[in-house]
Scaffold this motif. Structure first.
Motif, short mmCIF file in Angstrom:
data_model
loop_
_atom_site.label_atom_id
_atom_site.label_comp_id
_atom_site.label_asym_id
_atom_site.label_seq_id
_atom_site.Cartn_x
_atom_site.Cartn_y
_atom_site.Cartn_z
N GLY A 1 1.23 -1.12 -0.28
CA GLY A 1 -0.49 0.08 0.10
C GLY A 1 0.13 1.70 0.10
N GLN A 2 2.30 1.27 0.11
CA GLN A 2 3.24 2.12 0.82
C GLN A 2 2.97 2.71 -1.32
OE1 GLN A 2 3.63 2.90 3.39
NE2 GLN A 2 2.65 1.32 3.73
N VAL A 3 3.30 1.98 -1.93
CA VAL A 3 3.46 2.47 -3.86
C VAL A 3 2.24 3.71 -3.99
CG1 VAL A 3 5.04 1.59 -4.77
CG2 VAL A 3 2.83 0.93 -4.37
N ARG A 4 1.05 2.90 -3.34
CA ARG A 4 -0.19 3.97 -3.56
C ARG A 4 -0.44 5.12 -2.58
NH1 ARG A 4 -5.23 4.34 -5.20
NH2 ARG A 4 -4.92 2.07 -6.83
N ARG A 5 0.25 5.24 -1.23
CA ARG A 5 0.38 6.50 -0.77
C ARG A 5 1.03 7.16 -1.51
NH1 ARG A 5 2.36 5.29 4.96
NH2 ARG A 5 1.65 7.25 5.35
N THR B 1 1.67 7.82 -4.47
CA THR B 1 1.32 8.50 -5.62
C THR B 1 0.36 9.08 -5.73
OG1 THR B 1 1.93 6.29 -6.85
CG2 THR B 1 0.02 7.10 -7.52
N GLU B 2 -0.30 8.94 -4.28
CA GLU B 2 -1.54 9.52 -4.28
C GLU B 2 -0.87 11.28 -3.65
OE1 GLU B 2 -4.03 7.32 -2.16
OE2 GLU B 2 -5.07 6.86 -4.42
N ARG B 3 0.57 11.06 -3.26
CA ARG B 3 0.89 12.44 -2.84
C ARG B 3 1.45 13.32 -3.98
NH1 ARG B 3 1.76 16.53 0.60
NH2 ARG B 3 4.15 16.63 0.30
N VAL B 4 1.55 12.63 -5.42
CA VAL B 4 1.74 12.56 -6.27
C VAL B 4 0.68 13.41 -7.34
CG1 VAL B 4 3.50 12.81 -8.59
CG2 VAL B 4 4.21 12.33 -6.53
N ALA B 5 0.23 12.25 -7.19
CA ALA B 5 -1.49 12.59 -8.69
C ALA B 5 -2.00 11.69 -8.68
CB ALA B 5 -0.37 12.91 -9.85
N PHE B 6 -2.07 10.54 -9.18
CA PHE B 6 -2.80 9.20 -8.92
C PHE B 6 -2.02 8.52 -9.96
CE2 PHE B 6 -4.41 12.11 -11.85
CZ PHE B 6 -4.52 11.80 -13.69
N VAL B 7 -2.81 6.45 -9.68
CA VAL B 7 -2.09 5.88 -10.44
C VAL B 7 -2.28 5.59 -12.13
CG1 VAL B 7 -1.39 3.46 -10.50
CG2 VAL B 7 -1.64 4.36 -8.68
N LYS B 8 -1.27 5.62 -12.92
CA LYS B 8 -1.78 5.21 -14.44
C LYS B 8 -1.88 3.78 -14.10
CE LYS B 8 0.08 3.91 -18.41
NZ LYS B 8 -0.53 4.93 -19.90
N LYS B 9 -2.74 3.04 -14.57
CA LYS B 9 -3.25 1.72 -14.41
C LYS B 9 -2.86 0.42 -16.20
CE LYS B 9 -7.28 -0.99 -13.77
NZ LYS B 9 -8.73 -1.24 -13.76
N THR B 10 -2.62 0.10 -16.12
CA THR B 10 -2.00 -0.48 -17.43
C THR B 10 -2.79 -2.54 -17.10
OG1 THR B 10 -0.05 -2.53 -16.64
CG2 THR B 10 0.10 0.50 -17.38
N HIS B 11 -2.21 -3.54 -18.23
CA HIS B 11 -2.92 -4.19 -18.32
C HIS B 11 -3.09 -5.18 -17.05
CE1 HIS B 11 -0.13 -5.52 -21.58
NE2 HIS B 11 -0.02 -6.20 -20.38
N TYR B 12 -1.64 -5.07 -16.31
CA TYR B 12 -1.22 -5.00 -15.64
C TYR B 12 -1.75 -4.84 -13.98
CZ TYR B 12 2.51 -8.07 -17.53
OH TYR B 12 2.88 -8.82 -18.74
N GLY B 13 -2.73 -3.92 -13.87
CA GLY B 13 -3.25 -3.54 -12.63
C GLY B 13 -3.03 -1.93 -12.42
#
Lengths: 342, 342
Positions: A95-99, A101-113
């Motif tokens: 969950g830390q990469v999401r935390r 990322t959300e300090r920066v902007a938002f996750v780019k989704k790919t076919h790996y989710g």
């Protein structure tokens, strides 16, 4: 010129009147200095590096990034300049990469989710899910919109020998190649290569193919993107037959340079470490680990091994687009230093 | 050659032995025909069009797309070829663009969020939220990773005069411009323009800037992307002063062609209609509506008007990347026709 002498009033042909303050006009002067300022706002200049960087790897601290906008800005600026920043002291849990990322902007989704875990697993859709060596590569070369920045968070590290991370500034190497072997550089910037990934993962079946050179340059000859990933190079090679051998020769020289200790830094990630990488510019890899390393076993044996619980290594990753990273950098520069002009 | 004569067995220098079936090798022949087949798999060929298309606008039916893979494939192929397909008979309620997107892949998020509603609203972050005319434009020209496909779903249409949609194949027009006015075409493909969007929306503050020509071509001179959006052209223009006037002249000629009835089709969307558009290739717009249309009022009056509930028009939109759209098209082609080769 206006009454106060600090602006220009213009009456346009259509009856519209506009007043333009002197400082606003000055910022918009048609000259090189203004253009450079604006260019630096759009994209910061890259600072190229080789393995000498290992003495002083750009780094940041996770707790600072989560609480300080100034630290966040410094990280984003450094990432844009060096293409690589090691972040320390993140909690060693999911969950830390999401935390971050959300300090920066938002996750780019790919076919790996969105987030993806890299652990040795049976019947994998991607070579990263094996414990064998992971050659230097950039992720998702078959995406037109290849993710710009990646975060790789070490949650659990393999404690035996191996599983060391490798990172190279592939643009620096390409630039050096253009000097030392211009014909190879020419082959790699002009020969189209088919990149390929077919399978099924979190978002269902996917069938990606893209034709792009290994080293992509823009109209000015500047390198804008590196595509390197042996397992994701298609068995179709859609070129004239006389381009094949020169391309392979060039590719082998480039690969040898990428992995050479002059350029490639190698180190073992500790749990809680996050690598942040420019995926258009860097290549990264990982040495083998576990029994795969010790015995040099086959893929079949390796799957069995990963089914048993002996190999424990868990890395979580996700991507952010450069569009969003640079946007956040500019917002922070504006808020913290008032330097960029709108 | 193998025993059955249907393949070739190769012993490599490193001791590895591989057997390659004849049909597999044949698919990988280094010749033009093979290359063309593969190229069509990667990107389908564009079919250019002008307003004659209005007689037979490419269309699909929402209920078919939701239930039939064959209908879904035909839609995606047509969208890739023509850049524009009108979809009819969607329910006139929110959430349909997401349903349709998830039949294809997943939503591409931007700083305006995932789905976004376009309704006249006070203090808007984007001109689309006004009821005045919306000039022909492509969305988000300041994104390096400009969304590839957009869906625009009409939920409630303004019942008075106006609010007609406009769509032009901007690549067709650019190609015609290159024939009729080569110097203008040259100016528009080589002069870098600063594209810009600064504000705050669902994902927080954003500060996007990008420098790209209005018409972007690749190394082969093929047009890969059109950037048109007057309100999102920066007041900074980072070029030599002697490039300014020729660029404006060229831009005005191009704009006049884009809006000309020879190229631009105009029609009013009915509730339940979804426009699907290639955002790298098409430009789209909307005529004014409401009191703004009838009285030609100012922006201030327009805001007041939109605060009152007299103007009812509601459109919902979202984006999908071409990477995912083409991937889905290939998966469906493979499943339904077995035509593409892995």
């Amino acid at each position: 010129v206006t009454g106060e002498g600090e602006g220009v009033e213009v009456k346009w042909e259509d009856g519209h009147t506009g007043t333009y303050p002197a400082h606003w006009l000055h910022q918009r002067t048609f000259n090189n200095a203004t253009r450079r300022t604006r260019h630096q706002l759009i994209r910061m200049e890259r600072k190229y590096w080789d393995s000498c960087l290992l003495k002083d790897v750009p780094h940041a601290y996770f707790p600072d990034l989560m609480t300080s906008d100034a630290a966040l800005l410094t990280w984003l600026e450094t990432l844009e300049e060096y293409g690589f920043v090691v972040i320390r002291e993140a909690p060693a849990e999911e969950g830390q990469v999401r935390r971050l990322t959300e300090r920066v902007a938002f996750v780019k989704k790919t076919h790996y989710g969105e987030e993806f875990s890299v652990v040795a697993k049976p019947d994998p859709s991607n070579v990263a899910y094996l414990s064998g060596p992971l050659q230097l590569h950039a992720d998702l070369p078959y995406y037109i919109y290849k993710p710009g920045v990646q975060l790789i968070h070490c949650i659990h590290q393999y404690e035996g020998e191996g599983a060391e991370s490798q990172v190279t500034d592939a643009v620096k190497v390409a630039r050096d190649l253009s000097q030392s072997h211009p014909h190879h550089y020419h082959a790699l910037t002009t020969t189209p290569v088919d990149w390929w990934d077919v399978g099924s993962d979190k978002t269902g079946p996917f069938f990606k193919v893209l034709r792009l050179p290994m080293i992509c340059t823009d109209a000015d000859g500047e390198i804008i993107r590196i595509n390197v990933s042996q397992p994701q190079r298609d068995s179709h090679f859609s070129v004239d037959v006389d381009m094949v051998a020169p391309w392979y020769k060039a590719m082998l020289v480039y690969h040898a340079m990428l992995t050479h200790p002059k350029y490639c830094i190698q180190f073992k990630m500790a749990p809680g470490m996050i690598l942040s990488l420019d995926n258009l510019r860097m290549v990264h890899g990982r040495t083998a680990y576990g029994q795969q390393k010790q015995r040099g076993e086959s893929a079949g044996q390796q799957q069995q091994e990963s089914r048993s619980d002996k190999v424990k290594r868990h890395v979580e990753g996700c991507y952010i687009d450069w569009d969003e990273v640079r946007s956040r950098r500019r917002v922070l520069q504006y808020q913290l230093t008032s330097s960029p002009t709108c």
